[in-house]
Write a protein that holds these residues in place. Structure first.
Motif, mmCIF file in Angstrom:
data_model
loop_
_atom_site.group_PDB
_atom_site.id
_atom_site.type_symbol
_atom_site.label_atom_id
_atom_site.label_comp_id
_atom_site.label_asym_id
_atom_site.label_seq_id
_atom_site.Cartn_x
_atom_site.Cartn_y
_atom_site.Cartn_z
ATOM 1 N N UNK A 77 0.821 -1.214 0.000
ATOM 2 C CA UNK A 77 0.000 0.000 0.000
ATOM 3 C C UNK A 77 0.852 1.259 0.000
ATOM 4 N N UNK A 78 1.881 1.266 0.850
ATOM 5 C CA UNK A 78 2.682 2.487 0.973
ATOM 6 C C UNK A 78 3.449 2.757 -0.318
ATOM 7 N N UNK A 79 3.825 1.696 -1.031
ATOM 8 C CA UNK A 79 4.526 1.884 -2.300
ATOM 9 C C UNK A 79 3.573 2.433 -3.356
ATOM 10 N N UNK A 80 2.359 1.873 -3.406
ATOM 11 C CA UNK A 80 1.362 2.369 -4.353
ATOM 12 C C UNK A 80 1.038 3.827 -4.062
ATOM 13 N N UNK A 81 0.977 4.164 -2.771
ATOM 14 C CA UNK A 81 0.692 5.552 -2.388
ATOM 15 C C UNK A 81 1.823 6.467 -2.836
ATOM 16 N N UNK A 82 3.058 6.018 -2.624
ATOM 17 C CA UNK A 82 4.207 6.834 -3.036
ATOM 18 C C UNK A 82 4.207 7.058 -4.544
ATOM 19 N N UNK A 83 3.838 6.034 -5.297
ATOM 20 C CA UNK A 83 3.766 6.181 -6.753
ATOM 21 C C UNK A 83 2.665 7.161 -7.144
ATOM 22 N N UNK A 84 1.539 7.110 -6.419
ATOM 23 C CA UNK A 84 0.462 8.065 -6.682
ATOM 24 C C UNK A 84 0.936 9.495 -6.434
ATOM 25 N N UNK A 85 1.727 9.672 -5.363
ATOM 26 C CA UNK A 85 2.239 10.999 -5.061
ATOM 27 C C UNK A 85 3.184 11.474 -6.159
ATOM 28 N N UNK A 86 4.019 10.557 -6.649
ATOM 29 C CA UNK A 86 4.914 10.915 -7.758
ATOM 30 C C UNK A 86 4.105 11.327 -8.981
ATOM 31 N N UNK A 87 3.037 10.565 -9.253
ATOM 32 C CA UNK A 87 2.156 10.887 -10.371
ATOM 33 C C UNK A 87 1.552 12.271 -10.204
ATOM 34 N N UNK A 88 1.064 12.527 -9.001
ATOM 35 C CA UNK A 88 0.445 13.814 -8.718
ATOM 36 C C UNK A 88 1.404 14.970 -8.903
ATOM 37 N N UNK A 89 2.694 14.692 -8.670
ATOM 38 C CA UNK A 89 3.700 15.724 -8.844
ATOM 39 C C UNK A 89 4.042 15.987 -10.301
ATOM 40 N N UNK A 90 3.519 15.151 -11.193
ATOM 41 C CA UNK A 90 3.695 15.388 -12.617
ATOM 42 C C UNK A 90 5.074 15.063 -13.153
ATOM 43 N N UNK A 91 5.879 14.356 -12.385
ATOM 44 C CA UNK A 91 7.213 13.943 -12.845
ATOM 45 C C UNK A 91 8.003 15.117 -13.437
ATOM 46 N N UNK A 92 8.414 16.089 -12.626
ATOM 47 C CA UNK A 92 9.170 17.228 -13.158
ATOM 48 C C UNK A 92 10.437 16.755 -13.871
ATOM 49 N N UNK A 93 10.651 17.201 -15.133
ATOM 50 C CA UNK A 93 11.815 16.733 -15.894
ATOM 51 C C UNK A 93 13.126 16.966 -15.155
ATOM 52 N N UNK A 94 13.205 18.046 -14.365
ATOM 53 C CA UNK A 94 14.442 18.343 -13.659
ATOM 54 C C UNK A 94 14.801 17.318 -12.601
ATOM 55 N N UNK A 95 13.807 16.498 -12.211
ATOM 56 C CA UNK A 95 14.070 15.494 -11.188
ATOM 57 C C UNK A 95 14.400 14.128 -11.771
ATOM 58 N N UNK A 96 14.407 14.026 -13.089
ATOM 59 C CA UNK A 96 14.682 12.731 -13.725
ATOM 60 C C UNK A 96 16.113 12.306 -13.464
ATOM 61 N N UNK A 97 16.301 11.015 -13.217
ATOM 62 C CA UNK A 97 17.631 10.472 -12.986
ATOM 63 C C UNK A 97 18.455 10.478 -14.260
ATOM 64 N N UNK A 98 17.808 10.123 -15.351
ATOM 65 C CA UNK A 98 18.509 10.046 -16.623
ATOM 66 C C UNK A 98 17.484 9.991 -17.738
ATOM 67 N N UNK A 99 17.990 10.060 -18.960
ATOM 68 C CA UNK A 99 17.133 9.981 -20.139
ATOM 69 C C UNK A 99 17.330 8.632 -20.803
ATOM 70 N N UNK A 100 16.284 8.117 -21.443
ATOM 71 C CA UNK A 100 16.454 6.949 -22.286
ATOM 72 C C UNK A 100 15.538 7.109 -23.496
ATOM 73 N N UNK A 101 15.919 6.472 -24.585
ATOM 74 C CA UNK A 101 15.062 6.524 -25.763
ATOM 75 C C UNK A 101 14.281 5.218 -25.855
ATOM 76 N N UNK A 102 13.093 5.304 -26.362
ATOM 77 C CA UNK A 102 12.279 4.108 -26.527
ATOM 78 C C UNK A 102 11.898 3.952 -28.000
ATOM 79 N N UNK A 103 11.788 2.734 -28.433
ATOM 80 C CA UNK A 103 11.367 2.458 -29.796
ATOM 81 C C UNK A 103 9.855 2.356 -29.826
ATOM 82 N N UNK A 104 9.264 2.945 -30.838
ATOM 83 C CA UNK A 104 7.811 3.002 -30.955
ATOM 84 C C UNK A 104 7.373 2.173 -32.153
ATOM 85 N N UNK A 105 6.410 1.318 -31.934
ATOM 86 C CA UNK A 105 5.897 0.470 -33.001
ATOM 87 C C UNK A 105 4.433 0.798 -33.262
#
Ligand code: ZN
Length: 117
Positions: A77-105
């Motif tokens: 539960x606490x992990x799901x809650x923490x993820x919800x909080x991260x979601x609510x924060x909108x994932x600020x780009x400045x807080x990203x650990x790193x960048x990765x590229x993804x392939x789109x099909x």
């Protein structure tokens, strides 16, 4: 100073928590998998891809319980809650650990409708 506005709508099509998969801390000690009922749940770290509107973000190093038999993932539960909080924060780009590229099909139907019959 003004606090950042809350309640931003985030549309996520990939919810990491299975509908029936929330495990309480008390159940963790010697838990069996509720999906296949035969596997044991082992603590591990996982990553999850989430949609934030049109933006795809990856959260890694998430503590999870993995079924040794079917591979189903469960979050406490606490992990799901923490993820919800991260979601609510909108994932600020400045807080990203790193960048990765993804392939789109593009979706391809293996049995396309017959043409010109
Ligand atoms: Zn299982």
């Amino acid at each position: 100073m003004q606090t950042r506005s809350r309640g931003r709508h985030v549309d996520l099509s990939d919810r990491p928590v299975p509908a029936n998969g929330t495990v309480t801390t008390a159940a963790v000690a010697d838990a069996t998998c509720s999906a296949c009922t035969s596997g044991r749940l082992l603590e591990d770290r996982v990553k999850s891809a989430l949609w934030d509107g049109d933006r795809l973000v990856v959260v890694e190093d998430i503590p999870a319980l993995l079924c040794s038999a079917c591979g189903e993932q469960f979050f406490e539960d606490r992990t799901a809650l923490a993820l919800d909080l991260m979601r609510g924060g909108g994932f600020p780009p400045g807080e990203a650990e790193r960048q990765m590229t993804v392939q789109v099909f593009r979706y391809r139907n293996p049995e396309p409708d017959r043409e010109g019959a």
